[in-house]
Enzyme design. Sequence first.
Site, short mmCIF file in Angstrom:
data_model
loop_
_atom_site.label_atom_id
_atom_site.label_comp_id
_atom_site.label_asym_id
_atom_site.label_seq_id
_atom_site.Cartn_x
_atom_site.Cartn_y
_atom_site.Cartn_z
N TRP A 357 0.82 -1.21 0.00
CA TRP A 357 0.00 0.00 0.00
C TRP A 357 0.85 1.26 0.00
O TRP A 357 0.36 2.35 -0.24
CB TRP A 357 -0.94 0.00 1.21
CG TRP A 357 -0.26 0.16 2.54
CD1 TRP A 357 0.49 -0.77 3.19
CD2 TRP A 357 -0.26 1.32 3.39
NE1 TRP A 357 0.95 -0.27 4.39
CE2 TRP A 357 0.50 1.01 4.53
CE3 TRP A 357 -0.85 2.58 3.29
CZ2 TRP A 357 0.71 1.91 5.57
CZ3 TRP A 357 -0.64 3.49 4.33
CH2 TRP A 357 0.13 3.15 5.46
N ASP A 358 2.15 1.08 0.23
CA ASP A 358 3.07 2.21 0.20
C ASP A 358 2.97 2.98 -1.10
O ASP A 358 3.14 4.21 -1.14
CB ASP A 358 4.52 1.72 0.35
CG ASP A 358 4.75 0.83 1.55
OD1 ASP A 358 3.77 0.40 2.17
OD2 ASP A 358 5.92 0.56 1.85
N GLU A 488 1.78 -1.50 13.35
CA GLU A 488 1.83 -2.97 13.44
C GLU A 488 2.32 -3.47 14.79
O GLU A 488 2.46 -4.68 14.97
CB GLU A 488 2.71 -3.51 12.31
CG GLU A 488 2.11 -3.26 10.94
CD GLU A 488 3.06 -3.58 9.80
OE1 GLU A 488 2.59 -3.67 8.65
OE2 GLU A 488 4.27 -3.73 10.07
N LYS A 602 4.67 1.91 16.30
CA LYS A 602 5.70 1.68 15.30
C LYS A 602 5.74 2.82 14.27
O LYS A 602 6.80 3.28 13.88
CB LYS A 602 5.46 0.35 14.59
CG LYS A 602 6.46 0.01 13.50
CD LYS A 602 6.10 -1.29 12.81
CE LYS A 602 7.09 -1.62 11.70
NZ LYS A 602 6.72 -2.84 10.96
N GLN A 603 4.57 3.23 13.83
CA GLN A 603 4.50 4.30 12.85
C GLN A 603 3.18 5.05 13.00
O GLN A 603 2.25 4.57 13.65
CB GLN A 603 4.63 3.76 11.44
CG GLN A 603 3.42 3.01 10.93
CD GLN A 603 3.60 2.50 9.51
OE1 GLN A 603 4.17 1.44 9.30
NE2 GLN A 603 3.10 3.24 8.55
#
Length: 770
Positions: A357-358, A488, A602-603
Amino acid sequence: MRDYIKKDPWNIIEEGFDPALNRISESIFSIGNGRMGQRANFEEKYSGSSLRGSYVAGVYYPDKTRVGWWKNGYPEYFAKVLNATNWIGIHVNIEGEELDLASAKVTNFKRVLNMQEGLLQRSFVATLPSGKQIEVQSTRFTSIVDCDNAVIRYAVRALNFSGKLSFVPLLDLNVVNQDSNYDEQFWVEISRTAAQCSAAITGETKKTAFHVACAFKLAMEHDGDDVSYTISPFSQDKLVGNTVNFTIEQGQTVSLIKYVAVISSLYADKATIQTTAEASAAAAYSKGYATMLKEQRAAWAKKWAECDITIEGDVAAQQAIRFNILQMNQTYTGEDERLNIGPKGFTGEKYGGVTYWDTEAYCLPFYLKTADPQVARQLLIYRYKHLGRAIENATKLGFKHGAALYPMVTINGEECHNEWEITFEEIHRNGAMSFAIYNYINHTGDVDYLAEYGLEVLIAISRFWRQRVQWSERRKGYVMLGVTGPNEYENNVNNNWYTNLLAQWTLNYTRECLALVKESNPVRYTEIAEKTHLGGHEDELSIWADVAAKIVLPRDNQTGVFIQHDGFMDKELLPMTAIPQGEYPIHKHWSWDRILRSCYIKQADVLQGIYTFEANYDKETLKRNFDFYEPLTVHESSLSPCIHSILASSLGYEELAYKFYLRTARLDLDDYNHDTDDGLHITSMAGTWMAVVEGFGGVRVREGGLQLNPSLPKQWQAYSFRITFRKSLLKITVKPDVICIENESDVGIELAVYGQAHNVLGRQVLRLPR
């Protein structure tokens, strides 16, 4: 963090050879042209640690998944972009001694990636065990003019001897992938041939039956007295080449030029692919090195004229942004709708090298603003062509009536990710697909794309969201259970705010698009409605509206922040500064159980959603959520710092914005996460570009109009960037006291700067005070 790359505005420079850094440099100095790519392996034999990598776009192998086969709907394989024929090989033998930098004494070593021209250059002096010394200079590039071709110019100078020397240019199909499950070789030789000054070999991938043919044609050059060459072809299992023997005089330089063609069966008929490759190599030979180099320089100059970013007063930042732009352009050109962008591009094997999906979330904005609209359109068409597979993927999981779930990882549209918490649960990727359609149309004004392709995708994704939610009587709303958001470090959660937000937005946007197409193109609307059986099993539009209106979007009444997911506020909310420095990165020091129970992110997750729909939130809402989530984010995803940098710029947090920019910009150059050795973070590089243009430059597109709100980091004296918008090419320069907008095209544009409207005619320069 490592700091061995020399700072230079247009070059990536390594001085001195350290074998411990070689695999990192092999990644950093990679070259490519969108059709193929090559790690910066040495041409000559090297017995030290190396990850050999030559990659061909679109060619893959379905490596058998070793876990999860007992779960219904689980992918049967993990797609790998394969290490293909080693075409760079030029072994060197001096009076019976093999040149090997692992055993020779290496001095004056210098490796340069010339970003301005797309060239990899290397020079060194090698002292062999016998004491003989040679100086080597090599230049190679993958042509962005002739995308099937690459060329190497390899020159050897005898420093302290006269004697016999051999070049052995070769094509080696005896290659392996580093991370194959069963140490399997994926190539079967189909044919090979070798003749004087030329050779070719064709391999076929097991299972997928792709053919790749490689061929070379040689030329020799020398200075000084005449040199007599004897050239002997050789051919053996999976290996072809020539042995070029000659006598070199002390002080003399002899060069070999290797013209290469690499062609896959995506572009040539299998029955004639080897002769096609031979003809392509011969054509490159006929064109000649000087002409190919001249064309390469001109083509890169044109690319840089469209997308360069200049930064004054900060060489580290300047070098980094150009490195990121270079790799984006080496990875994807938009010429083929069958190709897409892997997280490692052509620089390594990790993640299988396939599409995430990046692409939609991070790469699309780069190509929208730096290339012809057709390039970004091709990325969307790639997903449209995979819509049938996306519907199949959803059907395997029990969804019906044409609902589509786009894969987390794919190369042919079929899901091939092998971690259950991502394969089944990280469904926010569907939202990235739908938002990409909006993003493309909003930037380009290409509303026709909806009727042609986009609407069918939106309908299928909306059907998925409608079936994925369920009604909660207790909460009097629709809930989405058992998902994983962008963060995640928390799996199998309920009501992830970002995922629910994307579902809500998609359902509303699809209804808007249906109405638009019905009015503007009723014939096509009827075709789509019949093809998709729209409303054939329920009053879909009314139900979509109901779900969108009543979906649960968790919010904390006490703090006013959007809650990442149900139960997040029950965690012990300690800032990341509470983690001992020796325990970073936490995924390498903590158990997965401990990570999942922690509050650490994580992000960007909630902040990813606010970034995506920033126009819907006021500054106070942005500030409240940023101040809450930023201290909890460990940024152990390469995709995280850029989003935080952009939002920090919006809030005027200049130091944070710059800190996160530099972290994402030099992520690979400085081996920040100690993982550059297995390839570069290509999609993160697109985020770096976003951090400059959308962050510091404040570029936004609102309702089809361009807006600028530039800021200037105190570390920079000035900066400029180029963007393309609705056929206008703009160069925007930001200095301490002035903003200069230069329209480098003939097409005028209306835009807003700090909220004030301006009209910039073609070839006009507008200067505004800061």
